[in-house]
Design an enzyme around this catalytic site. Sequence first.
Site, PDB file in Angstrom:
ATOM      1  N   ARG A  29       0.828  -1.210   0.000  1.00 26.63           N
ATOM      2  CA  ARG A  29       0.000   0.000   0.000  1.00 26.63           C
ATOM      3  C   ARG A  29       0.856   1.251   0.000  1.00 26.63           C
ATOM      4  O   ARG A  29       1.878   1.313   0.695  1.00 26.63           O
ATOM      5  CB  ARG A  29      -0.951  -0.002   1.206  1.00 26.63           C
ATOM      6  N   ASP A  30       0.405   2.236  -0.797  1.00 31.05           N
ATOM      7  CA  ASP A  30       1.111   3.514  -0.855  1.00 31.05           C
ATOM      8  C   ASP A  30       0.974   4.231   0.483  1.00 31.05           C
ATOM      9  O   ASP A  30      -0.096   4.249   1.081  1.00 31.05           O
ATOM     10  CB  ASP A  30       0.542   4.373  -1.991  1.00 31.05           C
ATOM     11  N   ILE A  31       2.056   4.858   0.918  1.00 32.46           N
ATOM     12  CA  ILE A  31       2.063   5.533   2.221  1.00 32.46           C
ATOM     13  C   ILE A  31       1.221   6.817   2.195  1.00 32.46           C
ATOM     14  O   ILE A  31       0.790   7.293   3.248  1.00 32.46           O
ATOM     15  CB  ILE A  31       3.526   5.812   2.644  1.00 32.46           C
ATOM     16  N   ASN A  88       4.853   6.597 -13.290  1.00 30.72           N
ATOM     17  CA  ASN A  88       5.579   7.841 -13.544  1.00 30.72           C
ATOM     18  C   ASN A  88       7.043   7.533 -13.836  1.00 30.72           C
ATOM     19  O   ASN A  88       7.649   6.699 -13.167  1.00 30.72           O
ATOM     20  CB  ASN A  88       5.479   8.751 -12.318  1.00 30.72           C
ATOM     21  N   GLU A  96       9.171  10.156  -8.274  1.00 32.07           N
ATOM     22  CA  GLU A  96       9.816  10.459  -6.993  1.00 32.07           C
ATOM     23  C   GLU A  96      10.829   9.376  -6.625  1.00 32.07           C
ATOM     24  O   GLU A  96      11.917   9.685  -6.126  1.00 32.07           O
ATOM     25  CB  GLU A  96       8.710  10.543  -5.930  1.00 32.07           C
ATOM     26  N   VAL A  97      10.468   8.123  -6.844  1.00 32.24           N
ATOM     27  CA  VAL A  97      11.330   7.009  -6.432  1.00 32.24           C
ATOM     28  C   VAL A  97      11.861   6.305  -7.685  1.00 32.24           C
ATOM     29  O   VAL A  97      11.070   5.812  -8.498  1.00 32.24           O
ATOM     30  CB  VAL A  97      10.542   6.002  -5.557  1.00 32.24           C
ATOM     31  N   HIS A 101       7.633   1.396 -10.540  1.00 33.15           N
ATOM     32  CA  HIS A 101       6.426   1.062  -9.778  1.00 33.15           C
ATOM     33  C   HIS A 101       5.208   1.450 -10.590  1.00 33.15           C
ATOM     34  O   HIS A 101       5.181   2.492 -11.234  1.00 33.15           O
ATOM     35  CB  HIS A 101       6.394   1.740  -8.407  1.00 33.15           C
ATOM     36  N   HIS A 103       1.332   2.360  -9.971  1.00 35.52           N
ATOM     37  CA  HIS A 103       0.294   2.689  -8.990  1.00 35.52           C
ATOM     38  C   HIS A 103      -0.991   2.025  -9.476  1.00 35.52           C
ATOM     39  O   HIS A 103      -1.363   2.172 -10.653  1.00 35.52           O
ATOM     40  CB  HIS A 103       0.027   4.191  -8.943  1.00 35.52           C
TER      41      HIS A 103
END
Length: 117
Positions: A29-31, A88, A96-97, A101, A103
């Site tokens: 799960r995304d934080i 992304n 960002e990371v 990934h 989403h």
Amino acid sequence: DPENIFAKILRGEIPNDTVLETEHSLAFRDIRPQAPLHVLVIPKGAYVSYDHFAQEASEAEIVDYVRAIGEVCRREGVAGDGFRMISNAGAHGVQEVPHLHVHILGGRNLGRMLTPA
Ligand code: DGP
């Protein structure tokens, strides 16, 4: 970048709320959830972006990853009402990371695909 946050999650250095783990993929799960369901699916291999993964991953990794994403959608109950996948990449994608990934977002009507910057 072996110090990125998802590399640390894969090494078990940072806890995560795991939804699914397979041989080559991890979903958690995304934080900072942006929808009732917001799960990130990452390959365990150190790929930065989708295009990097598509070029360099083995067929086994690619099959595992694609199937893991579908499995998360079914398990989390959004396959019926629908969901959105976003990956992304780079500066224009505002990634960002720097570890690939996808989403998976769902659980409500997500509106139009993009809002003006
Ligand atoms: P982006 O690179 O912009 O596609 O999004 C990175 C996502 O990662 C963002 O939605 C927040 C999430 N995130 C950042 N740090 C952590 C973390 O430590 N744990 C979890 N579960 N998610 C994180």
